[in-house]
Design a protein around this motif. Structure first.
Motif, PDB file in Angstrom:
ATOM      1  N   LEU A   1       0.846  -1.195   0.000  1.00 46.41           N
ATOM      2  CA  LEU A   1       0.000   0.000   0.000  1.00 46.41           C
ATOM      3  C   LEU A   1       0.884   1.248   0.000  1.00 46.41           C
ATOM      4  O   LEU A   1       1.758   1.405   0.852  1.00 46.41           O
ATOM      5  N   LEU A   2       0.629   2.123  -0.986  1.00 47.75           N
ATOM      6  CA  LEU A   2       1.349   3.402  -1.025  1.00 47.75           C
ATOM      7  C   LEU A   2       0.637   4.451  -0.182  1.00 47.75           C
ATOM      8  O   LEU A   2       1.232   5.086   0.682  1.00 47.75           O
ATOM      9  N   LEU A   3      -0.637   4.647  -0.455  1.00 46.27           N
ATOM     10  CA  LEU A   3      -1.376   5.664   0.307  1.00 46.27           C
ATOM     11  C   LEU A   3      -2.868   5.531   0.063  1.00 46.27           C
ATOM     12  O   LEU A   3      -3.321   4.929  -0.902  1.00 46.27           O
TER      13      LEU A   3
ATOM     14  N   ARG B   1       6.801  10.100   1.070  1.00 42.51           N
ATOM     15  CA  ARG B   1       7.666  10.153   2.256  1.00 42.51           C
ATOM     16  C   ARG B   1       6.794  10.556   3.439  1.00 42.51           C
ATOM     17  O   ARG B   1       6.368  11.705   3.527  1.00 42.51           O
ATOM     18  N   GLY B   2       6.495   9.601   4.339  1.00 39.86           N
ATOM     19  CA  GLY B   2       5.605   9.906   5.460  1.00 39.86           C
ATOM     20  C   GLY B   2       4.229  10.262   4.935  1.00 39.86           C
ATOM     21  O   GLY B   2       3.647   9.535   4.121  1.00 39.86           O
ATOM     22  N   ASP B   3       3.683  11.413   5.374  1.00 42.95           N
ATOM     23  CA  ASP B   3       2.363  11.823   4.876  1.00 42.95           C
ATOM     24  C   ASP B   3       2.482  12.791   3.706  1.00 42.95           C
ATOM     25  O   ASP B   3       1.498  13.362   3.261  1.00 42.95           O
ATOM     26  N   GLN B   4       3.733  12.977   3.212  1.00 41.11           N
ATOM     27  CA  GLN B   4       3.946  13.904   2.105  1.00 41.11           C
ATOM     28  C   GLN B   4       4.041  13.165   0.777  1.00 41.11           C
ATOM     29  O   GLN B   4       4.661  12.105   0.674  1.00 41.11           O
ATOM     30  N   LEU B   5       3.433  13.767  -0.245  1.00 47.79           N
ATOM     31  CA  LEU B   5       3.469  13.208  -1.586  1.00 47.79           C
ATOM     32  C   LEU B   5       4.054  14.259  -2.524  1.00 47.79           C
ATOM     33  O   LEU B   5       3.560  15.384  -2.596  1.00 47.79           O
ATOM     34  N   THR B   6       5.119  13.893  -3.230  1.00 42.19           N
ATOM     35  CA  THR B   6       5.756  14.792  -4.194  1.00 42.19           C
ATOM     36  C   THR B   6       5.536  14.258  -5.603  1.00 42.19           C
ATOM     37  O   THR B   6       5.732  13.073  -5.859  1.00 42.19           O
ATOM     38  N   MET B   7       5.098  15.123  -6.502  1.00 41.73           N
ATOM     39  CA  MET B   7       4.958  14.760  -7.914  1.00 41.73           C
ATOM     40  C   MET B   7       5.880  15.641  -8.742  1.00 41.73           C
ATOM     41  O   MET B   7       5.974  16.846  -8.485  1.00 41.73           O
ATOM     42  N   LEU B   8       6.535  15.034  -9.717  1.00 44.66           N
ATOM     43  CA  LEU B   8       7.504  15.762 -10.541  1.00 44.66           C
ATOM     44  C   LEU B   8       7.354  15.310 -11.988  1.00 44.66           C
ATOM     45  O   LEU B   8       7.237  14.119 -12.264  1.00 44.66           O
TER      46      LEU B   8
ATOM     47  N   THR C   1       5.681  19.545  -7.248  1.00 49.36           N
ATOM     48  CA  THR C   1       4.758  20.031  -6.231  1.00 49.36           C
ATOM     49  C   THR C   1       4.668  19.013  -5.105  1.00 49.36           C
ATOM     50  O   THR C   1       4.754  17.803  -5.340  1.00 49.36           O
ATOM     51  N   THR C   2       4.516  19.492  -3.883  1.00 47.44           N
ATOM     52  CA  THR C   2       4.446  18.629  -2.703  1.00 47.44           C
ATOM     53  C   THR C   2       3.178  18.930  -1.927  1.00 47.44           C
ATOM     54  O   THR C   2       2.841  20.093  -1.697  1.00 47.44           O
ATOM     55  N   THR C   3       2.449  17.872  -1.567  1.00 43.91           N
ATOM     56  CA  THR C   3       1.249  18.014  -0.747  1.00 43.91           C
ATOM     57  C   THR C   3       1.358  17.099   0.462  1.00 43.91           C
ATOM     58  O   THR C   3       2.085  16.104   0.442  1.00 43.91           O
ATOM     59  N   ALA C   4       0.644  17.436   1.537  1.00 42.27           N
ATOM     60  CA  ALA C   4       0.676  16.656   2.779  1.00 42.27           C
ATOM     61  C   ALA C   4      -0.727  16.167   3.115  1.00 42.27           C
ATOM     62  O   ALA C   4      -1.713  16.536   2.469  1.00 42.27           O
ATOM     63  N   GLY C   5      -0.794  15.298   4.141  1.00 45.19           N
ATOM     64  CA  GLY C   5      -2.090  14.839   4.628  1.00 45.19           C
ATOM     65  C   GLY C   5      -2.546  13.522   4.047  1.00 45.19           C
ATOM     66  O   GLY C   5      -3.695  13.132   4.238  1.00 45.19           O
ATOM     67  N   HIS C   6      -1.665  12.812   3.336  1.00 46.75           N
ATOM     68  CA  HIS C   6      -2.042  11.521   2.764  1.00 46.75           C
ATOM     69  C   HIS C   6      -1.825  10.429   3.807  1.00 46.75           C
ATOM     70  O   HIS C   6      -0.825  10.413   4.516  1.00 46.75           O
ATOM     71  N   ILE C   7      -2.738   9.480   3.884  1.00 40.89           N
ATOM     72  CA  ILE C   7      -2.790   8.534   4.998  1.00 40.89           C
ATOM     73  C   ILE C   7      -2.085   7.232   4.663  1.00 40.89           C
ATOM     74  O   ILE C   7      -2.241   6.690   3.565  1.00 40.89           O
TER      75      ILE C   7
ATOM     76  N   VAL D   1     -14.436  10.808  -4.108  1.00 45.88           N
ATOM     77  CA  VAL D   1     -14.296   9.378  -3.836  1.00 45.88           C
ATOM     78  C   VAL D   1     -12.929   9.084  -3.221  1.00 45.88           C
ATOM     79  O   VAL D   1     -11.935   9.747  -3.529  1.00 45.88           O
ATOM     80  N   ASP D   2     -12.863   8.103  -2.286  1.00 49.27           N
ATOM     81  CA  ASP D   2     -11.598   7.686  -1.687  1.00 49.27           C
ATOM     82  C   ASP D   2     -10.840   6.791  -2.653  1.00 49.27           C
ATOM     83  O   ASP D   2     -11.427   5.952  -3.351  1.00 49.27           O
ATOM     84  N   ILE D   3      -9.502   6.966  -2.661  1.00 50.03           N
ATOM     85  CA  ILE D   3      -8.650   6.226  -3.594  1.00 50.03           C
ATOM     86  C   ILE D   3      -7.535   5.532  -2.829  1.00 50.03           C
ATOM     87  O   ILE D   3      -6.911   6.122  -1.935  1.00 50.03           O
ATOM     88  N   ASN D   4      -7.266   4.266  -3.176  1.00 47.49           N
ATOM     89  CA  ASN D   4      -6.107   3.534  -2.675  1.00 47.49           C
ATOM     90  C   ASN D   4      -5.112   3.341  -3.815  1.00 47.49           C
ATOM     91  O   ASN D   4      -5.506   2.935  -4.921  1.00 47.49           O
ATOM     92  N   LEU D   5      -3.846   3.632  -3.549  1.00 46.06           N
ATOM     93  CA  LEU D   5      -2.779   3.330  -4.497  1.00 46.06           C
ATOM     94  C   LEU D   5      -1.924   2.216  -3.914  1.00 46.06           C
ATOM     95  O   LEU D   5      -1.407   2.347  -2.791  1.00 46.06           O
ATOM     96  N   THR D   6      -1.776   1.114  -4.642  1.00 49.33           N
ATOM     97  CA  THR D   6      -0.918   0.015  -4.198  1.00 49.33           C
ATOM     98  C   THR D   6       0.066  -0.322  -5.309  1.00 49.33           C
ATOM     99  O   THR D   6      -0.236  -0.180  -6.503  1.00 49.33           O
ATOM    100  N   LEU D   7       1.248  -0.785  -4.913  1.00 51.87           N
ATOM    101  CA  LEU D   7       2.324  -1.104  -5.859  1.00 51.87           C
ATOM    102  C   LEU D   7       2.708  -2.565  -5.688  1.00 51.87           C
ATOM    103  O   LEU D   7       3.113  -2.992  -4.601  1.00 51.87           O
ATOM    104  N   ASP D   8       2.536  -3.349  -6.762  1.00 49.11           N
ATOM    105  CA  ASP D   8       2.884  -4.769  -6.733  1.00 49.11           C
ATOM    106  C   ASP D   8       3.472  -5.165  -8.063  1.00 49.11           C
ATOM    107  O   ASP D   8       2.849  -4.962  -9.117  1.00 49.11           O
ATOM    108  N   ASP D   9       4.674  -5.722  -8.015  1.00 48.46           N
ATOM    109  CA  ASP D   9       5.325  -6.277  -9.202  1.00 48.46           C
ATOM    110  C   ASP D   9       5.350  -5.277 -10.363  1.00 48.46           C
ATOM    111  O   ASP D   9       4.889  -5.546 -11.482  1.00 48.46           O
ATOM    112  N   LYS D  10       5.851  -4.078 -10.069  1.00 45.08           N
ATOM    113  CA  LYS D  10       6.023  -3.018 -11.065  1.00 45.08           C
ATOM    114  C   LYS D  10       4.705  -2.529 -11.674  1.00 45.08           C
ATOM    115  O   LYS D  10       4.686  -1.930 -12.744  1.00 45.08           O
ATOM    116  N   ARG D  11       3.611  -2.784 -11.000  1.00 44.91           N
ATOM    117  CA  ARG D  11       2.308  -2.277 -11.450  1.00 44.91           C
ATOM    118  C   ARG D  11       1.674  -1.460 -10.340  1.00 44.91           C
ATOM    119  O   ARG D  11       1.684  -1.866  -9.179  1.00 44.91           O
TER     120      ARG D  11
END
Length: 369
Positions: free
Chosen positions: A2-4, A39-46, A56-62, A87-97
Motif C-alpha cells: 500500500l502506497l497511500l 515520504r511519510g504523509d507527504q506526496l511529491t509529484m515531478l 509540487t508537494t502536498t501533505a495529509g495523505h494517509i 471518492v476515496d482512492i487507494n494506491l498500491t504497488l505490486d510487481d512493477k504495477r
C-alpha cells in the motif's frame, strides 16, 4: 504494498499542476511519466520534458509505505478525472504495477523505475533573486506573451525577455512584425540588472499556473536556468541562449498623430471587419480623417466590410494597413477602457499605449493592402 489512501481531489490537483508539460509522444518513454514520491504523509509529484521541470508537494495523505515510482501522467490524470468527486482512492504497488482502486473501480498501470527518471538540478548560486506578486507577473505575461514568435528560425524570438533592473521588472516579446513591452514594480529592488529569455513553453505554463492573487512569486536566475517558486510549486526551466533585439530602438519616440480610442468599440469594430478579410493575409485598412476612422476589409471574393468610428483626430488624411490579428491580440489582452494610438505616416509603425501610463507599449508594423 500500500502506497497511500487519499481522496480523488487531493491526488488530481497536484497531478494537474505538473502534467501540463508532459509531451504526448516522446523518444524517451519515461518522459511520458510522472514521478511520484511518498515520504511519510507527504506526496511529491515531478514531471519534466528535459527543458522544463515542475515539482509540487502536498501533505495529509494517509498510511502506506515510503516509495518512489513513475507512471503514465496522462493515463493517471484521465482515470482520476473520470472518477466521481470526493471518492476515496487507494494506491498500491505490486510487481512493477500501480493499482488504483476507487469504490468498485480498479485500474492497473505499468510503472518504470524512479531511479531512471531524469531531473534538472536547481542552480547552486543565484545571479539574481526577484520577488513579485503572482498577480503582477501574470498580468505582465498577459500583456506581452501573444507577441512571441512561433517556430521562428531566430530561436531567441520564440521566447520572452525579462529584465530585472532596480525596482522594476520588464517583459518584452516580438515576432519581428509587432513588439509588446510591459513593466511592473518589484517588491524589493535587485542589486544589479539581470536579463533572461524564457522559452515559449515556460511562459505559457506560468500563465496557466499562476494565481490572480497577491501571494508571492520568487524568481531565481542563475546561469542558463531560472527557478520559479509559488505556493507548493517549483518550476525549473532552461533559458534561451541568444541576443534579444534592442527593443528600445524599435519603440517610436515622436509620432505626431495621437488618437484616443475607447477600447471596446474599437475591438468590436475590428472583430466585425475581420470576418471579411483575406484568410491568408488578414489585412484591414484604417483610414483616418477629421473626426472619423474608417476600417475597411476585402477578400478574394470581392466582398467588403466597412466600419466607421468617431474620433478626436484632426489633421491630414492617413491611410494605413495592418494585420487585424495583431490589433485584436493587443486589444483583447488589455483591461483599460481607452487606448492611445500614435501614427506617423502610412509606411511607419504605429504605437499603442495606455493613457497616463508609460509601463505598456505595443508597436505594430504596417502592411501593404
Amino acid at each position: 504494498m500500500l502506497l497511500l489512501t487519499t481522496t480523488r481531489d487531493a491526488l488530481l490537483a497536484p497531478l494537474q499542476s505538473v502534467a501540463g508539460i508532459v509531451e504526448k509522444r516522446h523518444t524517451l518513454p519515461i518522459l511520458s511519466n510522472v514521478l511520484i514520491e511518498k515520504r511519510g504523509d507527504q506526496l511529491t509529484m515531478l514531471a519534466t520534458d528535459i527543458e522544463i521541470q515542475i515539482r509540487t508537494t502536498t501533505a495529509g495523505h494517509i498510511g502506506g509505505e515510503d516509495a518512489a515510482i513513475t507512471v503514465g501522467a496522462r493515463k493517471l490524470q484521465d482515470i482520476l478525472r473520470a472518477l466521481p468527486d470526493g471518492v476515496d482512492i487507494n494506491l498500491t504497488l505490486d510487481d512493477k504495477r500501480l493499482t488504483v482502486k476507487a469504490g468498485r473501480s480498479r485500474f492497473q498501470l505499468q510503472t518504470l523505475p524512479a531511479a531512471d527518471y531524469p531531473r534538472l538540478s536547481p542552480p547552486d548560486e543565484a545571479a539574481a533573486r526577484i520577488t513579485i506578486s503572482q498577480r503582477s507577473f501574470k498580468r505582465l505575461l498577459a500583456q506581452v506573451s501573444y507577441s512571441m514568435a512561433q517556430q521562428d528560425i531566430r530561436y531567441y524570438l520564440n521566447g520572452l525577455l525579462i529584465i530585472a533592473d532596480g525596482g522594476e521588472l520588464r517583459m518584452v516579446a516580438t515576432d519581428g512584425h509587432r513588439l509588446a513591452y510591459a513593466a511592473a514594480d518589484l517588491d524589493a529592488p535587485v542589486e544589479q540588472r539581470t536579463e533572461a529569455i524564457l522559452p515559449r513553453k515556460t511562459v505559457l505554463e506560468l500563465a496557466r499556473q499562476l494565481a490572480d492573487s497577491d501571494d508571492p512569486l520568487e524568481i531565481v536566475l542563475a546561469g542558463n536556468q531560472a527557478v520559479f517558486r509559488f505556493g507548493p510549486i517549483e518550476l525549473v526551466t532552461k533559458l534561451i541562449d541568444g541576443k534579444f533585439p534592442d527593443y528600445e530602438r524599435v519603440i517610436p519616440q515622436a509620432h505626431p498623430k495621437l488618437i484616443n480610442f475607447a477600447r471596446q468599440p474599437l475591438l468590436a469594430a475590428l472583430q466585425r471587419a475581420a470576418i471579411l478579410t483575406n484568410e491568408k493575409f488578414r489585412g484591414v485598412r484604417m483610414v483616418l480623417e477629421d473626426g472619423l476612422l474608417k476600417i475597411v476589409s476585402t477578400n478574394a471574393e470581392q466582398e467588403e466590410a466597412m466600419e466607421e468610428l468617431e474620433t478626436d483626430y484632426q489633421g491630414d488624411k492617413l491611410d494605413i494597413g495592418f494585420n487585424v490579428t495583431y490589433l485584436l491580440d493587443v486589444l483583447n489582452n488589455l483591461s483599460s477602457e481607452t487606448v492611445d494610438w500614435r501614427f506617423n505616416d502610412g509606411n511607419s509603425s504605429a504605437l499603442i499605449t495606455l493613457p497616463g501610463n508609460d509601463k505598456f507599449k505595443y508597436v505594430v508594423m504596417p502592411m501593404r493592402i
